[in-house]
Design an enzyme around this catalytic site. Structure first.
Site, PDB file in Angstrom:
ATOM      1  N   GLY A 186       0.811  -1.214   0.000  1.00  0.00           N
ATOM      2  CA  GLY A 186       0.000   0.000   0.000  1.00  0.00           C
ATOM      3  C   GLY A 186       0.841   1.258   0.000  1.00  0.00           C
ATOM      4  O   GLY A 186       2.081   1.220  -0.076  1.00  0.00           O
ATOM      5  N   GLN A 187       0.166   2.402   0.129  1.00  0.00           N
ATOM      6  CA  GLN A 187       0.850   3.694   0.035  1.00  0.00           C
ATOM      7  C   GLN A 187       1.940   3.843   1.084  1.00  0.00           C
ATOM      8  O   GLN A 187       3.077   4.198   0.767  1.00  0.00           O
ATOM      9  CB  GLN A 187      -0.166   4.829   0.181  1.00  0.00           C
ATOM     10  CG  GLN A 187       0.462   6.222   0.072  1.00  0.00           C
ATOM     11  CD  GLN A 187      -0.466   7.344   0.486  1.00  0.00           C
ATOM     12  OE1 GLN A 187      -1.366   7.135   1.298  1.00  0.00           O
ATOM     13  NE2 GLN A 187      -0.251   8.526  -0.056  1.00  0.00           N
ATOM     14  N   ILE A 242      -1.839  -9.445   0.468  1.00  0.00           N
ATOM     15  CA  ILE A 242      -2.988 -10.286   0.172  1.00  0.00           C
ATOM     16  C   ILE A 242      -2.887 -10.740  -1.278  1.00  0.00           C
ATOM     17  O   ILE A 242      -2.304 -10.046  -2.114  1.00  0.00           O
ATOM     18  CB  ILE A 242      -4.322  -9.553   0.417  1.00  0.00           C
ATOM     19  CG1 ILE A 242      -4.408  -8.276  -0.420  1.00  0.00           C
ATOM     20  CG2 ILE A 242      -4.503  -9.252   1.896  1.00  0.00           C
ATOM     21  CD1 ILE A 242      -5.745  -7.565  -0.326  1.00  0.00           C
ATOM     22  N   TYR A 249     -14.840   5.396   8.158  1.00  0.00           N
ATOM     23  CA  TYR A 249     -13.384   5.441   8.304  1.00  0.00           C
ATOM     24  C   TYR A 249     -13.015   5.998   9.674  1.00  0.00           C
ATOM     25  O   TYR A 249     -12.203   5.413  10.404  1.00  0.00           O
ATOM     26  CB  TYR A 249     -12.795   6.304   7.191  1.00  0.00           C
ATOM     27  CG  TYR A 249     -11.295   6.514   7.274  1.00  0.00           C
ATOM     28  CD1 TYR A 249     -10.411   5.518   6.885  1.00  0.00           C
ATOM     29  CD2 TYR A 249     -10.766   7.736   7.704  1.00  0.00           C
ATOM     30  CE1 TYR A 249      -9.040   5.717   6.937  1.00  0.00           C
ATOM     31  CE2 TYR A 249      -9.401   7.943   7.752  1.00  0.00           C
ATOM     32  CZ  TYR A 249      -8.541   6.932   7.371  1.00  0.00           C
ATOM     33  OH  TYR A 249      -7.180   7.128   7.429  1.00  0.00           O
ATOM     34  N   ILE A 281      -1.054  12.160   3.967  1.00  0.00           N
ATOM     35  CA  ILE A 281       0.339  11.834   3.670  1.00  0.00           C
ATOM     36  C   ILE A 281       0.612  12.013   2.181  1.00  0.00           C
ATOM     37  O   ILE A 281      -0.142  11.547   1.334  1.00  0.00           O
ATOM     38  CB  ILE A 281       0.671  10.393   4.103  1.00  0.00           C
ATOM     39  CG1 ILE A 281       0.528  10.280   5.629  1.00  0.00           C
ATOM     40  CG2 ILE A 281       2.075  10.000   3.664  1.00  0.00           C
ATOM     41  CD1 ILE A 281       0.740   8.897   6.166  1.00  0.00           C
TER      42      ILE A 281
END
Length: 315
Positions: free
Chosen positions: A11-12, A35, A143, A173
């Site tokens: 991911g990021q 995954i 979230y 970010i």
């Protein structure tokens, strides 16, 4: 930290965190968890070990932890804010059910756990200027609700079972390595790509909407330095406010325009992103992180702007 598992390594944040940890601790000691369908590629795949580590499968995570003698887990599995609002059940399954599995593995195998929280854990009732470390948290997005739950559940595992849990509340970010992935603050990444390509940027966030932001090198520094901190100094644990810079779209646009004079920006406000942005702090007070484990950011807006443009041009 001797042997570390990074869950969500592609991911990021995870892709860069994994490589930074390998630089610091040695390639063989950092396992890139992923995954199926999101396998590591390039340097991430070639520089060290990797393994399937799906947080929705606690047994699979446990096997990886035992096989690689893991003592520290960075649990970065989550859906970002806009995507989570569109897929709330999946967001909960990954963010909270998955966290429960990770914490159970940590309890059984005696691991420390880092699970990031976010500025999304706050809400409209939260003070937006110099948001305190300890304040009301009443988010209205799935979230944000999942991030508040992350903080509380992580604290519970520490007090109930002694699991060494720690987290920071990340701002938006900004990174030149990985493209945006569905977050409210992604405009502050997109805008640099448009500037480097010489294209006009359409901003989805209303002028004057300030949010906390952080350059990726500082985000990596925060995550690692917190896990390296003396636990006897930590009062808050889950999760610490960390801040670096606060700006609105006009401020970042003007910062870029100083180095790209022909760059243009217009507005087409996205109602969902705007509503989420308005519920988040303008600027957090991170004095507790500075006092308890010596947090200090390195990049302000001009320094980040210069580095982002240089790095994207190289790409």
């Amino acid at each position: 930290m001797k042997n570390v598992l990074v869950i969500g390594s592609t991911g990021q944040i995870g892709s860069e965190l994994t490589m930074e940890l390998r630089r610091r601790y040695g390639n063989d000691h950092i396992v890139a968890g992923y995954i199926p369908g999101c396998e590591p590629k390039g340097d991430l795949a070639e520089s060290g070990p990797s393994a399937v580590a799906d947080v929705t499968d606690g047994e699979a995570v446990s096997r990886v932890v035992r096989e690689h003698h893991i003592d520290t887990i960075y649990n970065l599995a989550a859906l970002l804010s806009v995507v989570a609002e569109q897929k709330p059940r999946l967001a909960w399954k990954v963010g909270i059910d998955g966290l429960w599995n990770v914490l159970e593995v940590a309890r059984e195998e005696h691991c420390a756990v880092f699970t990031p929280s976010s500025i999304g854990s706050f809400g409209l009732e939260t003070p937006h200027e110099m948001t305190p470390q300890d304040t009301i948290q009443r988010p209205r997005t799935i979230y944000g609700v999942s991030k508040v739950t992350t903080e509380l559940l992580s604290d519970w595992y520490f007090h109930k079972y002694g699991v060494d849990t720690r987290s920071v509340r990340f701002p938006g970010i900004i990174s030149y390595v990985t493209p945006p992935g569905g977050g409210t603050t992604d405009y502050a990444v997109d805008i640099f790509y448009y500037a480097v390509r010489g294209e006009r940027f359409t901003c989805p966030i209303k002028a004057g909407t300030r949010m906390d932001m952080m350059y990726m090198p500082d985000a990596l520094h925060a995550a690692i330095s917190l896990m390296e901190a003396d636990p006897s100094r930590l009062i808050h644990r889950n999760g610490f406010n960390v801040a670096a810079m606060s700006f609105d779209p006009e401020m970042i646009y003007n910062s870029i325009k100083k180095l790209c004079p022909s760059f243009e920006m217009v507005y087409d406000v996205d109602p969902l992103k705007q509503s989420i942005a308005e519920s988040w702090p303008d600027q957090m007070d991170d004095s507790c992180a500075r006092q308890e484990w010596g947090w200090k950011h390195r990049y302000n807006l001009p320094a980040m702007t210069k580095d982002m443009l240089e790095k994207l041009r190289e790409k």
